[in-house]
Structure formats: C-alpha cells, structure tokens
Design an enzyme around this catalytic site. Structure first.
Site, short mmCIF file in Angstrom:
data_model
loop_
_atom_site.label_atom_id
_atom_site.label_comp_id
_atom_site.label_asym_id
_atom_site.label_seq_id
_atom_site.Cartn_x
_atom_site.Cartn_y
_atom_site.Cartn_z
N THR A 13 0.82 -1.21 0.00
CA THR A 13 0.00 0.00 0.00
C THR A 13 0.85 1.25 0.00
OG1 THR A 13 -1.75 -1.17 1.20
CG2 THR A 13 -1.84 1.22 1.24
N TYR A 26 -7.95 0.20 -4.26
CA TYR A 26 -6.69 0.71 -4.82
C TYR A 26 -5.86 -0.46 -5.30
CZ TYR A 26 -4.61 -0.77 -0.40
OH TYR A 26 -4.20 -1.52 0.67
N SER A 59 1.34 -7.42 -0.58
CA SER A 59 2.07 -8.29 0.35
C SER A 59 1.36 -9.62 0.58
CB SER A 59 2.31 -7.60 1.69
OG SER A 59 1.12 -7.46 2.43
N THR A 92 1.31 -4.22 4.40
CA THR A 92 1.08 -4.47 5.82
C THR A 92 0.51 -5.85 6.14
OG1 THR A 92 -1.12 -3.45 5.70
CG2 THR A 92 0.73 -2.02 6.30
N ASP A 93 -0.11 -6.52 5.17
CA ASP A 93 -0.82 -7.76 5.49
C ASP A 93 0.11 -8.87 5.97
OD1 ASP A 93 -3.21 -6.59 4.91
OD2 ASP A 93 -3.52 -7.60 2.99
N LYS A 165 -0.34 -7.09 13.13
CA LYS A 165 -1.41 -6.26 12.58
C LYS A 165 -2.71 -6.67 13.25
CE LYS A 165 -3.47 -4.62 8.26
NZ LYS A 165 -3.44 -4.68 6.78
N GLU A 281 0.99 -27.19 29.01
CA GLU A 281 0.03 -27.85 29.87
C GLU A 281 0.58 -29.23 30.26
OE1 GLU A 281 -3.58 -27.83 27.62
OE2 GLU A 281 -3.99 -25.72 28.08
#
Length: 325
Positions: A13, A26, A59, A92-93, A165, A281
């Site tokens: 982006t 976009y 991305s 960013t993804d 993110k 655990e």
C-alpha cells in the site's frame, strides 16, 4: 558525516495508487522505488538514500520467492561499509511475517527497519510519507543497532518479534505483544524505551532458501479429526494449531494431532486470540506438543520452519526455542 541508507522496495500500500483521493479500492505496488525516492526527496530528510526494487506486489503475494531475493539484498547492504542502515518498504498484510523471518536470520549490528502504510499514496491522509520519514529517523540512529529488525508504523517503533497487525483499516493498525512498542518516533525525534538487547550482532539462524512446509490449522466449534486431516498433506513437515483460548482444540482434533505428533510431525499449539501467552500444559509432554508462548500462529510457523530447516524435530528442543522468544 552523512548517513547513507539503502531502501529495498517490495510494493504494498505504501506504493499503492487508488486513482482517487477518496476511493476505497486501490492497486498495491504501483509506484517504483526511483519514483518514490523522488517523492520523498522534498521532505528534507537528513540522509542519503539509494534504492533497489526487489518486488512491487501486494504483500498477500509475498512468500519464499520474494524472501529469497530480499534476504541476500539486505546482507549485501549490511556488508557495505558505506551503508549505515536498511529500510524495507512492505505491504502491511504479511509485514509481521517478513519482519520476524528477517529478525531471526540477520545480524543486528546495523539497523534494519521495515515500514508500510495503511492508505495508498494518492489518498487523503496518506500515512506512507510520515511512516517513511520516521523509518529514516530510526534507521539513521546508531542506537537502533542491537535491537533486531524493527517495524515503524503510526509514530511507533516495534520489535519484529512483538509486532502484529490487529486492524484491517486505520493508521493505528499495529500493536506489539508482549511488549507494546519499544520507541516513539516522529520525523524530528526518537525516544527509545530501554537499551538494545541483542549484543554481538550474530543471526539466530542461518538463512535457508528452502523452508520446510508447515501448515496452520484453525480450530473452531465442531473442528474434528477430518478437519485436521484435510489440511495436512504428504509434504507437510510441521503443524501449528491456531487453537481456541489458550491453544485448545476439540478432543477429536486433538487425538488426530497426537497421532501425527507420534509419527514425528512437530505440533505447536498457538492461539487464534489476538493476545495472550500459550503456556505448556501437563499433557503436552505425553501428547508430544509444543506451546507457542508469546508467538501468534503465523510467527510460530516461521520459527518452526527455521528449526526444521536446521534439522531440529525433537519437541523438547523446539519448545526450548519457543521459550527463548
């Protein structure tokens, strides 16, 4: 003395174009690095920037192919005595996955900063120029060395091992866990929270251009053994479970995963929840499971891939690596 920074561009982006200042849709990765550096040239940044285009894509399409070009380009820049730091522009993804992979496989003796944007370059309120100017400020600071790979978004500096993110929109889309941010930055100022923690500069893992296949299986209400088996193929070498709550899963799915673990497939329990630790655990030892601790599923996958590439398959040894994160 002039600070010299190398900018490696992958698209996203931050290099996107909408064709309208108010459009929602976009196209990512439309502006090339030379055009972008010309765009930022008028900001008065106190650094000499040189650029190289590694990719120019969304991305969501970034993976081993791009990583295998990006990593040696960063190593080349790190070896250049005239280069003081590296900036990677990225969508960013999947930014957190690339940043974490680089953090584990690069030395920490020079700043490496990953930066993106949540709005395309022709949108009202484009955040890319400010984020980039902030990244220049961070990459120019000698105190950024020794902190591993850093991510700069929304006037904050995050460690790659913490950043994630958390929102689909808005300029405050990134947070850190378990540490929130490790610094605050503007184009004119930078404040660190704490001292560098990676002394000596060596990488944790050697680079591997052929990462083993690790799948993430997502737990949900009604998730069962068949749901596990549909997602695990013959080439799968490890499994990360995006479990409910603290890495939990329905009994039918657990039994299927126990059987796979006993056949030698490492199984890591992570959580689909946004924040929180996944601790060991009592039954993990018997099941042959590993607890992801602070890593979310996508980062747990990266770490497990690197461990498997090194030939580490013993659950106790894998758990030790996750405990160290």
């Amino acid at each position: 003395m002039t600070t010299r920074l190398t900018v490696l561009a992958t698209g996203g982006t931050i290099a996107g174009i909408a064709g309208s200042a108010i459009a929602h849709d976009y196209r990512a990765g439309e502006i090339g690095i030379e055009e972008y550096l010309e765009k930022v040239g008028g900001l008065g940044l106190e650094a000499e920037l040189s650029g190289r285009q590694i990719a120019n894509i969304d991305s969501a399409d970034i993976g081993p192919g791009v990583w295998n070009d990006l990593h040696p380009a960063i190593e080349e820049a790190l070896a250049d005595e005239a280069c003081n730091g590296i900036i990677v522009t990225h969508g960013t993804d999947t930014l957190e996955e690339t940043a974490f992979l680089l953090d584990l496989t690069l030395p920490a003796d020079k700043p490496v900063v990953v930066v993106g944007a949540m709005r395309p370059a022709d949108a009202v309120g484009y955040d890319g120029l400010r984020n980039f100017a902030n990244a220049v400020r961070v990459a120019s600071d000698p105190d950024a060395a020794g902190r591993g790979v850093l991510v700069v978004m929304g006037d904050r500096v995050f460690a790659a091992r913490d950043v994630r993110k958390v929102r689909t929109r808005g300029t405050e889309a990134f947070r850190g866990f378990p540490r929130e941010s490790i610094g605050l930055v503007t184009p004119a100022s930078l404040e660190w929270f704490g001292a560098p923690w990676r002394q000596g500069g060596s990488a944790t893992f050697e680079w591997s251009d052929k990462l083993p296949e690790v799948v993430i299986v997502y737990a949900y209400a009604g998730f069962d053994a068949a749901g596990v088996e549909r997602q695990v193929g013959e080439n799968t070498r490890g499994i990360v479970v995006a479990g409910v709550g603290e890495g939990n899963m329905p009994e039918s799915a657990r039994q299927a995963l126990v059987a796979m673990a006993k056949r030698g497939l490492p199984v890591v329990r992570a959580s689909r929840a946004d924040e929180g630790l996944v601790d060991r655990e009592p039954e993990d030892t018997e099941n042959g499971f590993v607890a992801s601790r602070a890593l979310n599923p996508q980062k747990a996958r990266i770490l497990l891939q690197l461990l498997l590439a090194r030939g580490i398959t013993d659950p106790a040894a894998i758990q030790s690596a996750f405990d160290g994160r």
